[in-house]
Design a protein around this motif. Structure first.
Motif, mmCIF file in Angstrom:
data_model
loop_
_atom_site.group_PDB
_atom_site.id
_atom_site.type_symbol
_atom_site.label_atom_id
_atom_site.label_comp_id
_atom_site.label_asym_id
_atom_site.label_seq_id
_atom_site.Cartn_x
_atom_site.Cartn_y
_atom_site.Cartn_z
ATOM 1 N N MET A 1 0.811 -1.211 0.000
ATOM 2 C CA MET A 1 0.000 0.000 0.000
ATOM 3 C C MET A 1 0.846 1.264 0.000
ATOM 4 N N LYS A 2 2.041 1.177 0.616
ATOM 5 C CA LYS A 2 2.915 2.340 0.652
ATOM 6 C C LYS A 2 3.310 2.756 -0.756
ATOM 7 N N ARG A 3 3.567 1.777 -1.610
ATOM 8 C CA ARG A 3 3.946 2.104 -2.985
ATOM 9 C C ARG A 3 2.801 2.788 -3.728
ATOM 10 N N VAL A 4 1.589 2.347 -3.461
ATOM 11 C CA VAL A 4 0.423 2.963 -4.099
ATOM 12 C C VAL A 4 0.331 4.436 -3.716
ATOM 13 N N GLY A 5 0.566 4.734 -2.431
ATOM 14 C CA GLY A 5 0.540 6.112 -1.977
ATOM 15 C C GLY A 5 1.624 6.953 -2.612
ATOM 16 N N TYR A 6 2.846 6.417 -2.720
ATOM 17 C CA TYR A 6 3.942 7.147 -3.356
ATOM 18 C C TYR A 6 3.632 7.436 -4.821
ATOM 19 N N PHE A 7 3.091 6.417 -5.483
ATOM 20 C CA PHE A 7 2.765 6.588 -6.893
ATOM 21 C C PHE A 7 1.662 7.629 -7.074
ATOM 22 N N ALA B 1 10.550 5.688 -15.830
ATOM 23 C CA ALA B 1 11.540 5.133 -14.911
ATOM 24 C C ALA B 1 10.966 4.972 -13.506
ATOM 25 N N PHE B 2 10.282 6.000 -13.010
ATOM 26 C CA PHE B 2 9.763 5.919 -11.640
ATOM 27 C C PHE B 2 8.746 4.792 -11.470
ATOM 28 N N PRO B 3 7.652 4.752 -12.240
ATOM 29 C CA PRO B 3 6.690 3.664 -12.008
ATOM 30 C C PRO B 3 7.239 2.283 -12.355
ATOM 31 N N SER C 1 10.669 12.333 -7.246
ATOM 32 C CA SER C 1 10.512 10.958 -7.720
ATOM 33 C C SER C 1 11.662 10.082 -7.241
ATOM 34 N N ALA C 2 12.886 10.600 -7.332
ATOM 35 C CA ALA C 2 14.047 9.845 -6.865
ATOM 36 C C ALA C 2 13.955 9.585 -5.360
ATOM 37 N N TRP C 3 13.516 10.582 -4.592
ATOM 38 C CA TRP C 3 13.396 10.445 -3.143
ATOM 39 C C TRP C 3 12.327 9.424 -2.775
ATOM 40 N N LEU C 4 11.175 9.482 -3.437
ATOM 41 C CA LEU C 4 10.113 8.524 -3.158
ATOM 42 C C LEU C 4 10.540 7.105 -3.508
ATOM 43 N N LEU C 5 11.275 6.944 -4.600
ATOM 44 C CA LEU C 5 11.723 5.614 -4.998
ATOM 45 C C LEU C 5 12.717 5.054 -3.980
ATOM 46 N N ARG C 6 13.590 5.907 -3.455
ATOM 47 C CA ARG C 6 14.535 5.448 -2.420
ATOM 48 C C ARG C 6 13.792 5.025 -1.156
ATOM 49 N N ARG C 7 12.755 5.758 -0.800
ATOM 50 C CA ARG C 7 11.968 5.383 0.380
ATOM 51 C C ARG C 7 11.232 4.063 0.159
ATOM 52 N N ALA C 8 10.721 3.869 -1.035
ATOM 53 C CA ALA C 8 9.983 2.641 -1.323
ATOM 54 C C ALA C 8 10.897 1.441 -1.460
ATOM 55 N N ASP C 9 12.104 1.660 -1.976
ATOM 56 C CA ASP C 9 13.025 0.550 -2.267
ATOM 57 C C ASP C 9 14.454 1.013 -2.013
ATOM 58 N N PRO C 10 14.860 1.088 -0.728
ATOM 59 C CA PRO C 10 16.184 1.639 -0.393
ATOM 60 C C PRO C 10 17.349 0.897 -1.040
ATOM 61 N N ASN C 11 17.189 -0.390 -1.310
ATOM 62 C CA ASN C 11 18.285 -1.183 -1.875
ATOM 63 C C ASN C 11 18.120 -1.421 -3.379
ATOM 64 N N GLY C 12 17.175 -0.732 -3.994
ATOM 65 C CA GLY C 12 16.923 -0.921 -5.418
ATOM 66 C C GLY C 12 17.893 -0.162 -6.297
ATOM 67 N N PRO C 13 17.781 -0.318 -7.601
ATOM 68 C CA PRO C 13 18.719 0.312 -8.541
ATOM 69 C C PRO C 13 18.452 1.785 -8.816
ATOM 70 N N GLY C 14 17.397 2.346 -8.250
ATOM 71 C CA GLY C 14 17.105 3.755 -8.509
ATOM 72 C C GLY C 14 16.480 3.955 -9.878
ATOM 73 N N LEU C 15 16.595 5.179 -10.373
ATOM 74 C CA LEU C 15 15.949 5.554 -11.634
ATOM 75 C C LEU C 15 16.762 5.178 -12.870
ATOM 76 N N GLY C 16 17.977 4.701 -12.684
ATOM 77 C CA GLY C 16 18.805 4.310 -13.833
ATOM 78 C C GLY C 16 19.346 5.481 -14.619
ATOM 79 N N LEU C 17 19.710 6.568 -13.917
ATOM 80 C CA LEU C 17 20.102 7.801 -14.603
ATOM 81 C C LEU C 17 21.600 7.906 -14.880
#
Length: 262
Positions: free
Chosen positions: A1-7, A146-148, A59-75
């Motif tokens: 649900m947290k991801r839904v809110g961020y999106f 990239a974000f979604p 968008s970058a900040w929300l993605l880090r909060r949702a997935d701290p260990n993820g690859p990010g936006l790929g920029l």
């Protein structure tokens, strides 16, 4: 649900800021900046950069909060991704240039004015137009692809492709009402750009495709102050071309789903 809110928060900002900025400029100045119908002024460009930069940072900040260990936006940018931009720009331009090239080659159309003819020569707006096209493509591919697609990277490919494409199409309603066929075409383009992210893992190929596609629409428009390269004596018909774009999107969607399933 947290991801839904961020999106939902990120999409609400895109919709709200996009519609608000276009409306405010039309109300205050009477000018329309959607797809560079009117050439932007320097303050408007500055405001555009500030707004876009803020949404990308959020968008970058929300993605880090949702997935701290993820690859990010790929920029991260390197030579391979610069080649992706160049290749994408060439392909996107070539595809969207087909309708007006057919007017010139197959229907006897002619160029009525161009940068390289006579005293016209507004080369600076043409260069600025390319820059704005790349900047806008970067903004939309980062925030709408990239974000979604990274936020939902554990979901099935069809969902990762379809959800951003649908939101991308609906975002264009901020400029005014669109007919259903135009919305369908925008959805198809969203699938194509999403496929580019899916196969490359970064937004750079999509940025090139998006910018080239936009530039091919602007180039023959005759809006020289906004960055056009030429004007034609007649406009192209897009019906067959839009159908071809829909077929292409369907094929790429099927490829993306099958690729992820293998």
């Amino acid at each position: 649900m947290k991801r839904v809110g961020y999106f939902a928060l990120q999409q609400a900002l895109i919709f709200g800021l996009g519609a608000g900025a276009l409306y405010a400029i039309r109300r205050l100045t009477g000018r329309n900046l959607h797809e560079l119908a009117d050439a932007p002024t320097l303050p408007e460009l500055g405001g555009y950069v500030a707004v876009c930069g803020s949404v990308v940072a959020l968008s970058a900040w929300l993605l880090r909060r949702a997935d701290p260990n993820g690859p990010g936006l790929g920029l991260a940018l390197d030579r391979a991704r610069l080649r992706d931009v160049a290749l994408g720009f060439a392909l996107g331009f070539a595809w969207n240039a087909l309708p007006w090239l057919w007017v010139l080659v197959g229907q006897g159309g002619r160029v009525t004015d161009a940068l390289w003819l006579g005293d016209l020569g507004p080369w600076l707006p043409a260069c600025i137009g390319i820059g704005i096209g790349l900047a806008n493509a970067a903004f939309e591919e980062i925030t709408s692809r990239a974000f979604p697609m990274q936020l939902w990277r554990d979901q099935r490919a069809w969902f990762r492709l379809a959800l951003p494409a649908a939101c991308f199409a609906l975002q264009h309603l901020t400029a005014g009402a669109l007919d259903p066929l135009r919305l369908l075409n925008l959805f198809a383009l969203g699938i194509v750009f999403g496929w580019a992210f899916l196969v490359r893992g970064s937004p750079w190929l999509g940025i090139g495709l998006h910018a080239g596609y936009f530039q091919a629409a602007l180039a023959p428009s005759g809006r020289f102050d906004s960055g056009a390269w030429m004007s034609l004596d007649r406009g192209p018909s897009y019906a067959v071309f839009d159908a071809a774009t829909l077929v292409l999107a369907t094929l790429l969607f099927a490829h993306g789903v099958r690729r992820r399933a293998d």
